[in-house]
Design a protein around this motif. Structure first.
Motif, PDB file in Angstrom:
ATOM      1  N   GLN A 106       9.836   4.902 -11.229  1.00 25.01           N
ATOM      2  CA  GLN A 106       9.100   5.803 -12.109  1.00 25.01           C
ATOM      3  C   GLN A 106       8.831   7.083 -11.345  1.00 25.01           C
ATOM      4  O   GLN A 106       8.234   7.055 -10.273  1.00 25.01           O
ATOM      5  N   SER A 136      -0.788   4.951  -9.765  1.00 26.13           N
ATOM      6  CA  SER A 136       0.477   5.526 -10.244  1.00 26.13           C
ATOM      7  C   SER A 136       0.306   7.004 -10.539  1.00 26.13           C
ATOM      8  O   SER A 136       1.135   7.837 -10.145  1.00 26.13           O
ATOM      9  N   VAL A 171       7.063   5.251  -7.923  1.00 27.07           N
ATOM     10  CA  VAL A 171       6.571   3.876  -7.943  1.00 27.07           C
ATOM     11  C   VAL A 171       7.553   3.006  -8.739  1.00 27.07           C
ATOM     12  O   VAL A 171       8.246   3.485  -9.619  1.00 27.07           O
ATOM     13  N   ASP A 221      -3.750  -0.060 -10.761  1.00 27.44           N
ATOM     14  CA  ASP A 221      -2.322   0.248 -10.728  1.00 27.44           C
ATOM     15  C   ASP A 221      -2.004   1.528 -11.488  1.00 27.44           C
ATOM     16  O   ASP A 221      -1.220   2.363 -11.017  1.00 27.44           O
ATOM     17  N   ARG A 222      -2.621   1.708 -12.642  1.00 26.99           N
ATOM     18  CA  ARG A 222      -2.380   2.930 -13.419  1.00 26.99           C
ATOM     19  C   ARG A 222      -2.946   4.156 -12.690  1.00 26.99           C
ATOM     20  O   ARG A 222      -2.282   5.191 -12.592  1.00 26.99           O
ATOM     21  N   LEU A 265       4.883   7.843 -17.762  1.00 30.00           N
ATOM     22  CA  LEU A 265       4.250   6.598 -17.320  1.00 30.00           C
ATOM     23  C   LEU A 265       4.137   5.627 -18.493  1.00 30.00           C
ATOM     24  O   LEU A 265       3.743   6.022 -19.592  1.00 30.00           O
ATOM     25  N   TYR A 275       1.204  -3.220 -16.049  1.00 32.65           N
ATOM     26  CA  TYR A 275       2.177  -2.742 -15.072  1.00 32.65           C
ATOM     27  C   TYR A 275       1.584  -2.777 -13.672  1.00 32.65           C
ATOM     28  O   TYR A 275       0.612  -2.098 -13.380  1.00 32.65           O
ATOM     29  N   TYR A 289       5.525  11.724 -14.345  1.00 28.83           N
ATOM     30  CA  TYR A 289       4.116  11.476 -14.668  1.00 28.83           C
ATOM     31  C   TYR A 289       3.926  11.317 -16.175  1.00 28.83           C
ATOM     32  O   TYR A 289       3.215  10.433 -16.637  1.00 28.83           O
ATOM     33  N   ILE A 305       2.153  -2.202  -9.638  1.00 25.61           N
ATOM     34  CA  ILE A 305       3.007  -1.518  -8.669  1.00 25.61           C
ATOM     35  C   ILE A 305       3.502  -2.529  -7.635  1.00 25.61           C
ATOM     36  O   ILE A 305       2.718  -3.237  -7.016  1.00 25.61           O
ATOM     37  N   TYR A 336       7.561  -0.824 -10.704  1.00 26.96           N
ATOM     38  CA  TYR A 336       6.678  -1.886 -11.172  1.00 26.96           C
ATOM     39  C   TYR A 336       7.345  -3.245 -11.066  1.00 26.96           C
ATOM     40  O   TYR A 336       8.576  -3.357 -11.100  1.00 26.96           O
ATOM     41  N   ILE A 396       6.388   1.529  -3.454  1.00 21.83           N
ATOM     42  CA  ILE A 396       6.026   2.948  -3.406  1.00 21.83           C
ATOM     43  C   ILE A 396       7.022   3.650  -2.488  1.00 21.83           C
ATOM     44  O   ILE A 396       7.232   3.211  -1.355  1.00 21.83           O
TER      45      ILE A 396
END
Length: 132
Positions: A36, A17, A27, A13-14, A42, A50, A39, A52, A29, A55
């Motif tokens: 979000q 992202s 994105v 997920d990270r 985050l 977190y 960058y 996602i 969460y 999207i």
């Protein structure tokens, strides 16, 4: 290029992202109402905290080469691809074949993506939970 070591280090997920935000996508969460987009903003926390859920790739430059980042995402229910000039049939085929998305995705919007043909749309048939 997909950085598989980064996926291992920070979780799917990270890593996804980071890729999505670098490409200009947004994105959201699980459990959060806000999108979000920064960058550098985050959220940090324990590995896997977190997840996602949505999207929004409107006007982004995501392309097939990065779709490996989507493989480990297990909580995505909503994807919007609008005015994505690099999205083509192969991308939709890849989405349709991503087993985690086959289980979680409920909404997929494809709007004004000029390189998508009927062939790409037909390749989405494995996304059985997506409402038509």
């Amino acid at each position: 290029r997909v950085d598989h070591e980064r996926i291992q280090a920070v979780g799917p997920d990270r890593a996804a992202s980071e890729w999505l935000l670098r490409c200009g996508a947004l994105v959201r969460y699980q459990g959060s109402p806000k999108w979000q987009q920064d960058y550098n903003g985050l959220p940090t926390g324990p590995l896997g905290k977190y997840k996602i859920e949505a999207i929004n790739a409107t006007d982004s430059c995501i392309m097939y080469r990065g779709f490996d980042y989507l493989d480990g995402l297990e909580h995505v229910t909503d994807i919007k691809l609008e005015k994505c000039m690099y999205i083509q049939d192969e991308c939709l085929q890849r989405l349709g074949e991503t087993s985690s998305l086959q289980k979680s995705l409920q909404k997929l919007k494809i709007i004004s993506c000029g390189n998508v043909t009927d062939k790409g749309i037909l390749a989405l048939h494995k996304l059985t939970y997506v409402s038509h």
